[in-house]
Scaffold this motif. Structure first.
Motif, short mmCIF file in Angstrom:
data_model
loop_
_atom_site.label_atom_id
_atom_site.label_comp_id
_atom_site.label_asym_id
_atom_site.label_seq_id
_atom_site.Cartn_x
_atom_site.Cartn_y
_atom_site.Cartn_z
N ASP A 153 7.00 24.10 -6.78
CA ASP A 153 8.43 24.06 -6.46
C ASP A 153 8.98 25.48 -6.48
N ALA A 154 10.18 25.66 -5.95
CA ALA A 154 10.88 26.95 -6.02
C ALA A 154 12.35 26.64 -5.76
N SER A 155 13.22 27.59 -6.08
CA SER A 155 14.65 27.36 -5.90
C SER A 155 14.97 27.16 -4.42
N VAL A 156 16.08 26.49 -4.16
CA VAL A 156 16.49 26.25 -2.76
C VAL A 156 16.69 27.58 -2.04
N GLU A 158 15.33 30.53 -2.57
CA GLU A 158 14.03 31.16 -2.29
C GLU A 158 13.32 30.43 -1.14
N ARG A 159 13.36 29.12 -1.16
CA ARG A 159 12.66 28.35 -0.13
C ARG A 159 13.30 28.55 1.24
N LYS A 180 18.73 26.79 5.01
CA LYS A 180 19.15 26.19 3.73
C LYS A 180 19.56 24.72 3.96
N GLU A 184 17.73 21.47 2.30
CA GLU A 184 18.49 20.49 1.51
C GLU A 184 18.42 19.08 2.11
N ASP A 187 14.86 17.74 1.50
CA ASP A 187 14.69 17.41 0.08
C ASP A 187 15.30 16.04 -0.22
N ASP A 208 6.36 26.68 -10.78
CA ASP A 208 7.55 27.18 -10.09
C ASP A 208 7.19 28.53 -9.48
N SER A 210 9.10 30.49 -7.58
CA SER A 210 10.27 31.32 -7.18
C SER A 210 10.02 32.80 -7.41
N HIS A 211 9.41 33.12 -8.55
CA HIS A 211 9.23 34.53 -8.89
C HIS A 211 7.77 34.95 -8.94
#
Ligand code: DC
Length: 229
Positions: A153-156, A158-159, A180, A184, A187, A208, A210-211
């Protein structure tokens, strides 16, 4: 690798599944299966046939006419594509990557009979082999007995950023705002659908991204594989 190992990778759009799964497959010399490509091919066939993605009855009516073949790009096919997809013999590898095909696939993948046909095909592709298969329901439905299950997964934010870059690389321009909204909407649809919604398998390893860089994610997965083989 001597022992057969099945790796299931699930997660939402833009989590980095395809890039990572391909790299892991290469490192471990195992087969890579991109299940999203199959749903995209069904969406494309519906479009080519003039059928609305929203029309379940008509989309399902096409299933018997669909013959799908997935393979590693060979010879002339090595044009930057990640996978060769033949739809009734026609090379649709690039066509299915267009932005609206993601949306179409997300819609037609809600239908029970579409999922049954493709899940069956996916299980056949994995039979008796070491594979890394990525999608939305691999750990929960397609290969619940997989030796390793990863939920990426990753933040919206970032994705959505990743989607913009990926589309640009393929010559399809989308704005951050469009990416975005797409993330959304997909998802929302995929987590709430009745059949095989997107969710982590209970025994999955959550990651995760994201980073994390692609290399870092690949290394973590390869390390997990080494622990169990
Ligand atoms: O991973 P992708 O973006 O290429 O997948 C396209 C769509 O297909 C995705 O939005 C949802 C659907 N899909 C699915 O329902 N189950 C899978 N195992 C893979 C993809």
């Amino acid at each position: 690798m001597e022992k057969t190992i099945r790796i299931a990778i699930d997660g939402p759009v833009g989590a980095g599944k395809s890039t990572v799964a391909r790299a892991v497959a290469q490192k471990l010399s195992i087969v890579y299966v991109d299940t999203g490509a199959m749903y995209r091919a069904v969406a494309l066939y519906a479009k080519q046939s003039g059928i609305s993605w929203q029309n379940e009855r008509e989309v399902v009516g096409l299933l018997d006419k669909i013959n799908l073949k997935l393979g590693q790009p060979e010879g002339d096919q090595r044009d930057g594509r990640t996978l060769t997809v033949l739809l009734n013999g026609e090379d649709v590898s690039w066509e299915i990557r267009k932005p609206d095909m993601g949306e179409g696939a997300s819609i037609v993948s809600q239908y029970k009979l579409v999922r049954e046909k493709l899940v069956d095909l996916q299980r056949k592709l994995a039979k008796g082999k070491s594979v890394i298969m990525e999608g939305r329901d691999i750990g929960t439905r397609v290969l619940p007995e997989a030796e390793l299950k990863i939920y990426m997964d990753a933040s919206v934010v970032e994705r959505a950023k990743r989607k913009v870059i990926q589309m640009e690389e393929r010559g399809n321009k989308v704005t951050y705002k469009e990416a975005k909204t797409d993330v959304e909407t997909r998802d929302q649809r995929e987590k709430n659908r009745k059949i095989d919604p997107l969710r982590p398998a209970e025994d999955s390893f959550r990651l995760d991204t994201s980073h994390l860089s692609v290399e870092q994610v690949v290394d973590r997965i390869v390390e997990k594989v080494r622990q169990i083989t």
